[in-house]
Motif scaffolding. Sequence first.
Motif, short mmCIF file in Angstrom:
data_model
loop_
_atom_site.label_atom_id
_atom_site.label_comp_id
_atom_site.label_asym_id
_atom_site.label_seq_id
_atom_site.Cartn_x
_atom_site.Cartn_y
_atom_site.Cartn_z
N SER A 1 3.93 12.58 -5.41
CA SER A 1 2.65 13.02 -4.87
C SER A 1 2.85 14.14 -3.86
O SER A 1 2.16 15.15 -3.89
CB SER A 1 1.94 11.83 -4.21
OG SER A 1 0.77 12.27 -3.57
N SER B 1 -7.23 2.20 -6.03
CA SER B 1 -7.39 3.08 -4.87
C SER B 1 -7.62 2.22 -3.64
O SER B 1 -8.27 1.17 -3.71
CB SER B 1 -8.57 4.03 -5.07
OG SER B 1 -8.30 4.89 -6.14
N ASP C 1 1.02 5.71 -0.04
CA ASP C 1 0.34 6.95 0.35
C ASP C 1 0.37 7.93 -0.82
O ASP C 1 1.03 8.97 -0.75
CB ASP C 1 1.01 7.53 1.59
CG ASP C 1 0.22 8.70 2.17
OD1 ASP C 1 -1.00 8.79 1.90
OD2 ASP C 1 0.83 9.52 2.88
N CYS C 2 -0.28 7.54 -1.91
CA CYS C 2 -0.37 8.39 -3.10
C CYS C 2 -1.53 7.88 -3.95
O CYS C 2 -2.15 6.87 -3.64
CB CYS C 2 0.94 8.37 -3.89
SG CYS C 2 1.40 6.75 -4.54
N ARG C 3 -1.79 8.57 -5.03
CA ARG C 3 -2.88 8.18 -5.93
C ARG C 3 -2.36 7.19 -6.98
O ARG C 3 -1.17 7.19 -7.30
CB ARG C 3 -3.43 9.41 -6.65
CG ARG C 3 -3.94 10.49 -5.72
CD ARG C 3 -4.20 11.79 -6.46
NE ARG C 3 -2.97 12.20 -7.15
CZ ARG C 3 -2.95 12.84 -8.33
NH1 ARG C 3 -4.04 13.16 -8.95
NH2 ARG C 3 -1.80 13.16 -8.89
N GLY D 1 -8.29 3.21 0.51
CA GLY D 1 -8.34 4.23 1.55
C GLY D 1 -7.97 5.58 0.96
O GLY D 1 -8.47 5.97 -0.09
N SER D 2 -7.04 6.27 1.62
CA SER D 2 -6.61 7.57 1.10
C SER D 2 -5.43 7.46 0.15
O SER D 2 -4.91 8.46 -0.33
CB SER D 2 -6.24 8.49 2.27
OG SER D 2 -5.15 7.93 2.99
N GLY D 3 -4.99 6.23 -0.12
CA GLY D 3 -3.86 6.02 -1.02
C GLY D 3 -4.19 5.01 -2.09
O GLY D 3 -5.25 5.06 -2.71
N CYS D 4 -3.28 4.06 -2.31
CA CYS D 4 -3.52 3.03 -3.31
C CYS D 4 -2.81 1.74 -2.92
O CYS D 4 -1.94 1.73 -2.05
CB CYS D 4 -3.07 3.49 -4.71
SG CYS D 4 -1.31 3.73 -4.93
N GLU E 1 5.27 8.25 -4.09
CA GLU E 1 4.88 9.06 -2.94
C GLU E 1 5.62 10.39 -2.94
O GLU E 1 5.05 11.43 -2.60
CB GLU E 1 5.13 8.30 -1.65
CG GLU E 1 4.18 7.14 -1.45
CD GLU E 1 4.56 6.24 -0.28
OE1 GLU E 1 3.69 5.47 0.14
OE2 GLU E 1 5.72 6.30 0.20
N THR F 1 0.85 -1.18 0.00
CA THR F 1 0.00 0.00 0.00
C THR F 1 0.89 1.24 0.00
O THR F 1 1.95 1.26 0.64
CB THR F 1 -0.94 0.02 1.22
OG1 THR F 1 -0.17 -0.06 2.41
CG2 THR F 1 -1.93 -1.12 1.16
#
Length: 158
Positions: free
Chosen positions: A144, A95, A9-11, A97-100, A141, A7
């Motif tokens: 991002s 996607s 922390d980015c799109r 959560g808040s990331g991917c 990340e 996982t």
Amino acid sequence: MAKNVRTLDCRPEDVFAVLGDGWLYPGWVVGASRMRDVDETWPRPGAELHHSVGVWPALLDDTTVVEDWDPPRRMVMRAKGWPIGEARVTIRVRSYGSGCMVRIDEEPVNGPATLLPGLVTTPLLRWRNAETLHRLGYLAEGRSTTLMQPSSLRWKVS
């Protein structure tokens, strides 16, 4: 077939921005040491990366070819690394959560590596691809963070 998931922390678009820049390939692929050329059509299907694997003085020149490009969901490449052989590498991103979540599957498809049992190749590929996803995460990340950072927080040069 070796499967790894991580996982980030980015799109998903940030991951595909890294994948779409062929010159970044040695920055995230473990074993790739330098780029020699990137086809102008990269990352369209059929486009090639011309890279070297190994370390000096034992560098081998080889190529990686795009088989499928479906951003921001999926990319399939045929990575060549002779004399070991060739592998099909599939990267899936969604996607989460808040990331991917990024998944990489790698399977030997041609050459001597196909003769080895999965009990030998799978653990080695999983170990390698865990680091590959780690590096891909740093690049995606970082991209991002840089793009999403408010201008008031950026360094100013006087």
